[in-house]
Write a protein that holds these residues in place. Structure first.
Motif, short mmCIF file in Angstrom:
data_model
loop_
_atom_site.label_atom_id
_atom_site.label_comp_id
_atom_site.label_asym_id
_atom_site.label_seq_id
_atom_site.Cartn_x
_atom_site.Cartn_y
_atom_site.Cartn_z
N GLN A 187 -12.63 5.00 7.51
CA GLN A 187 -11.45 5.29 6.68
C GLN A 187 -10.72 4.01 6.30
O GLN A 187 -10.28 3.84 5.17
N SER A 188 -10.60 3.09 7.26
CA SER A 188 -9.95 1.81 6.99
C SER A 188 -10.69 1.03 5.91
O SER A 188 -10.09 0.44 5.02
N ARG A 189 -12.03 1.04 5.99
CA ARG A 189 -12.85 0.36 4.98
C ARG A 189 -12.60 0.96 3.59
O ARG A 189 -12.43 0.24 2.61
N GLU A 190 -12.61 2.30 3.54
CA GLU A 190 -12.42 2.97 2.25
C GLU A 190 -11.03 2.71 1.69
O GLU A 190 -10.87 2.46 0.48
N ASP A 191 -10.02 2.73 2.54
CA ASP A 191 -8.65 2.46 2.10
C ASP A 191 -8.52 1.04 1.56
O ASP A 191 -7.90 0.81 0.51
N THR A 192 -9.09 0.08 2.26
CA THR A 192 -9.04 -1.32 1.82
C THR A 192 -9.78 -1.49 0.49
O THR A 192 -9.28 -2.16 -0.42
N ALA A 193 -10.94 -0.88 0.37
CA ALA A 193 -11.71 -0.97 -0.88
C ALA A 193 -10.92 -0.37 -2.03
O ALA A 193 -10.87 -0.94 -3.13
N ASN A 194 -10.29 0.77 -1.81
CA ASN A 194 -9.50 1.41 -2.87
C ASN A 194 -8.34 0.54 -3.30
O ASN A 194 -8.01 0.46 -4.48
N LYS A 195 -7.70 -0.15 -2.36
CA LYS A 195 -6.60 -1.05 -2.69
C LYS A 195 -7.10 -2.21 -3.54
O LYS A 195 -6.48 -2.58 -4.54
N VAL A 196 -8.23 -2.80 -3.16
CA VAL A 196 -8.81 -3.90 -3.94
C VAL A 196 -9.14 -3.43 -5.35
O VAL A 196 -8.88 -4.12 -6.33
N LEU A 197 -9.70 -2.22 -5.46
CA LEU A 197 -10.03 -1.68 -6.78
C LEU A 197 -8.79 -1.53 -7.65
O LEU A 197 -8.79 -1.89 -8.83
N GLN A 198 -7.72 -1.01 -7.08
CA GLN A 198 -6.48 -0.84 -7.83
C GLN A 198 -5.89 -2.18 -8.24
O GLN A 198 -5.39 -2.33 -9.35
#
Length: 198
Positions: A2-13
């Motif tokens: 979940q932490s990986r996905e959250d971090t990736a989503n932030k970078v994408l945004q």
């Protein structure tokens, strides 16, 4: 995860980047097929390929390419006991996600996706699970005999071949020419040395 996905989503945004998933993506699956081509070009007599499994990208590409070249080839997935979602998925006939994973093979903690699951379901002949002690022993052999640094996730194929579950199963008695994927050298040496002492 979940932490990986959250971090990736932030970078994408923040950057308008494009995310290519590590396994559940057609480009990743296609690229991994090269592994089969290299194996079978160098050793066409291979009748069995043993591949680590997690999200399923590598084994999906390997299975698609290998079975296109030789439909009779066996594709066996190697999975840690503490993260055996692929084994459970094959047993249940549907994607099964675990509420918790616990294994030294940290690269094998992901789950199958909607693209990888049908390939694993239909083309992977079996999933063999091994425990962390067997993985650590295989890593040790890689260091001592092969003189290569292999992370736990990459050593699991060797652990599988050496396991009682493989050697004593009559289903695998016809596996005479085996190709084993040894991949990844990302090893936390502190954790590794501590694990050898167990």
């Amino acid at each position: 995860m979940q932490s990986r996905e959250d971090t990736a989503n932030k970078v994408l945004q923040d950057t308008d980047a494009v995310l290519i998933p590590s396994s559940n993506d057609g480009r990743i699956i296609s690229g991994q097929g090269i592994i089969s081509l290299e194996f079978l070009e160098q050793a066409s007599e291979i009748d069995t390929l043993i591949v680590p499994i997690s999200g399923g990208g590598m084994i999906s590409g390997v299975a698609l390419a290998a079975k296109a070249i030789n439909p009779a080839i066996r594709i066996l997935a190697a999975e840690p006991m503490g993260a055996n979602n692929a084994f459970q998925s094959k047993s249940n006939g549907r994607i099964t996600k675990l509420s918790e994973v616990n294994t030294i093979a940290d690269g094998l903690r992901a789950f199958l996706g909607d693209l990888t699951w049908p390939i694993v379901r239909d083309l992977v002949d079996d999933v063999i699970i091994v425990d962390d002690k067997e993985i650590i022993q295989a890593m040790k052999l890689c260091y001592e005999i092969l003189k290569i640094a292999v992370e736990p996730s990459g050593a699991i194929g060797l652990a599988t071949v050496l396991s009682d579950g493989f050697r004593k199963n009559p289903f695998y008695s016809e596996c005479n020419h085996i190709g084993i994927v040894l991949s990844g050298g990302n090893v936390d040496l502190g954790v590794l040395w501590n694990s050898f002492d167990k």
